[in-house]
Enzyme design. Structure first.
Site, PDB file in Angstrom:
ATOM      1  CE  LYS A   1      -3.834  -2.285   2.460  1.00  0.00           C
ATOM      2  NZ  LYS A   1      -4.707  -2.212   3.660  1.00  0.00           N
TER       3      LYS A   1
ATOM      4  CE1 TYR B   1      -9.326  -3.198   0.880  1.00  0.00           C
ATOM      5  CE2 TYR B   1      -8.416  -1.089   0.179  1.00  0.00           C
ATOM      6  CZ  TYR B   1      -8.251  -2.328   0.774  1.00  0.00           C
ATOM      7  OH  TYR B   1      -7.021  -2.702   1.264  1.00  0.00           O
TER       8      TYR B   1
ATOM      9  CG  ASN C   1      -3.219  -2.445   7.104  1.00  0.00           C
ATOM     10  OD1 ASN C   1      -3.119  -2.098   5.938  1.00  0.00           O
ATOM     11  ND2 ASN C   1      -4.290  -3.083   7.567  1.00  0.00           N
TER      12      ASN C   1
ATOM     13  CG  HIS D   1      -5.041  -6.305  -0.221  1.00  0.00           C
ATOM     14  ND1 HIS D   1      -6.247  -6.236   0.439  1.00  0.00           N
ATOM     15  CD2 HIS D   1      -5.203  -7.212  -1.228  1.00  0.00           C
ATOM     16  CE1 HIS D   1      -7.113  -7.056  -0.150  1.00  0.00           C
ATOM     17  NE2 HIS D   1      -6.504  -7.659  -1.163  1.00  0.00           N
TER      18      HIS D   1
ATOM     19  CD  GLU E   1      -8.838  -8.927  -3.348  1.00  0.00           C
ATOM     20  OE1 GLU E   1      -9.664  -8.517  -2.509  1.00  0.00           O
ATOM     21  OE2 GLU E   1      -7.702  -9.357  -3.029  1.00  0.00           O
TER      22      GLU E   1
HETATM   23  N1  UDP Z   1      -9.307  -0.740   7.799  1.00  0.00           N
HETATM   24  C1  UDP Z   1      -9.422   0.431   8.526  1.00  0.00           C
HETATM   25  N2  UDP Z   1     -10.113   0.400   9.733  1.00  0.00           N
HETATM   26  C2  UDP Z   1     -10.681  -0.735  10.215  1.00  0.00           C
HETATM   27  C3  UDP Z   1     -10.578  -1.923   9.457  1.00  0.00           C
HETATM   28  C4  UDP Z   1      -9.883  -1.890   8.263  1.00  0.00           C
HETATM   29  O1  UDP Z   1      -8.917   1.469   8.115  1.00  0.00           O
HETATM   30  O2  UDP Z   1     -11.286  -0.701  11.297  1.00  0.00           O
HETATM   31  C5  UDP Z   1      -8.580  -0.722   6.524  1.00  0.00           C
HETATM   32  C6  UDP Z   1      -7.209  -1.408   6.590  1.00  0.00           C
HETATM   33  O3  UDP Z   1      -6.320  -0.718   5.725  1.00  0.00           O
HETATM   34  C7  UDP Z   1      -7.525  -2.784   6.061  1.00  0.00           C
HETATM   35  C8  UDP Z   1      -8.554  -2.461   4.978  1.00  0.00           C
HETATM   36  O4  UDP Z   1      -9.348  -1.427   5.561  1.00  0.00           O
HETATM   37  O5  UDP Z   1      -6.364  -3.439   5.577  1.00  0.00           O
HETATM   38  C9  UDP Z   1      -9.469  -3.598   4.579  1.00  0.00           C
HETATM   39  O6  UDP Z   1     -10.074  -4.126   5.747  1.00  0.00           O
HETATM   40  P1  UDP Z   1     -10.157  -5.684   5.975  1.00  0.00           P
HETATM   41  O7  UDP Z   1     -11.069  -5.920   7.118  1.00  0.00           O
HETATM   42  O8  UDP Z   1     -10.476  -6.360   4.678  1.00  0.00           O
HETATM   43  O9  UDP Z   1      -8.667  -6.058   6.462  1.00  0.00           O
HETATM   44  P2  UDP Z   1      -7.493  -6.916   5.766  1.00  0.00           P
HETATM   45  O10 UDP Z   1      -8.153  -7.986   4.941  1.00  0.00           O
HETATM   46  O11 UDP Z   1      -6.677  -5.952   4.942  1.00  0.00           O
HETATM   47  O12 UDP Z   1      -6.706  -7.471   6.922  1.00  0.00           O
HETATM   48 MG    MG Z   2      -9.615  -7.819   3.507  1.00  0.00          MG
END
Ligand code: UDP
Ligand code: MG
Length: 139
Positions: A10, A50, A113, A116, A127
């Site tokens: 990212k 997303y 974070n 992805h 994806e």
């Molecule tokens: N995210 C966020 N706040 C939250 C949860 C997720 O900003 O409370 C962001 C974070 O960058 C995350 C992305 O949204 O990686 C997608 O969320 P997901 O739950 O799919 O997490 P991932 O699969 O990336 O672990």
């Molecule tokens: Mg996810």
């Protein structure tokens, strides 16, 4: 089972010069990069990528973040690649991620974070196709 998954470094990861570190960690676990490119994701594309999170309070901020700078998109292949990449990434919230995971070691927040990874077989297929055509995946 040999699987393919879609991973992104990212904008925060690219900004922190962590492209190599993310790939190193994947390769160290026996995974292979079979497609890779440095791109900008437009706001509209980020919203589509997303879309599953459309109703979540963090959607606007997340999609603005994903389109805020260069991103590395790659297809990662290997035995159990989908769960293995998720394991190497660590939990979404770096504070909850296991020590030694990318997010625990490198992330600066739950949104920023670094990485992805697709969360299942169907999402991986969708994806991968979002970023790459068949000719761009080299094996
Ligand atoms: N995210 C966020 N706040 C939250 C949860 C997720 O900003 O409370 C962001 C974070 O960058 C995350 C992305 O949204 O990686 C997608 O969320 P997901 O739950 O799919 O997490 P991932 O699969 O990336 O672990
Ligand atoms: Mg996810």
């Amino acid at each position: 089972m040999i699987e393919r998954t879609l991973s992104l470094v990212k904008p925060d990861g690219v900004e922190q010069n962590c492209i190599g570190e993310v790939i190193r960690r994947f390769e160290a676990k026996g995974l292979r990069v079979v497609a890779l490119k440095l791109i900008r994701i437009e706001q509209k594309q980020a919203e589509a990528f997303y879309a599953v999170h459309r109703e979540r309070p963090f959607y606007r901020s997340l999609t603005a973040f994903l389109s805020s700078g260069p991103v590395v998109a790659m297809v990662i292949e290997g035995e159990g690649a989908i769960p293995l990449v998720r394991q190497i990434m660590g939990a979404t919230d770096p504070a909850k991620a296991e020590p030694g995971t990318i997010r625990r070691d490198l992330a600066t927040g739950i949104e920023r974070n670094v990485v992805h990874g697709s969360d299942g077989t169907e999402t991986a297929a969708t994806e991968i196709a979002f970023f790459f055509n068949a000719l761009e995946i080299i094996r």
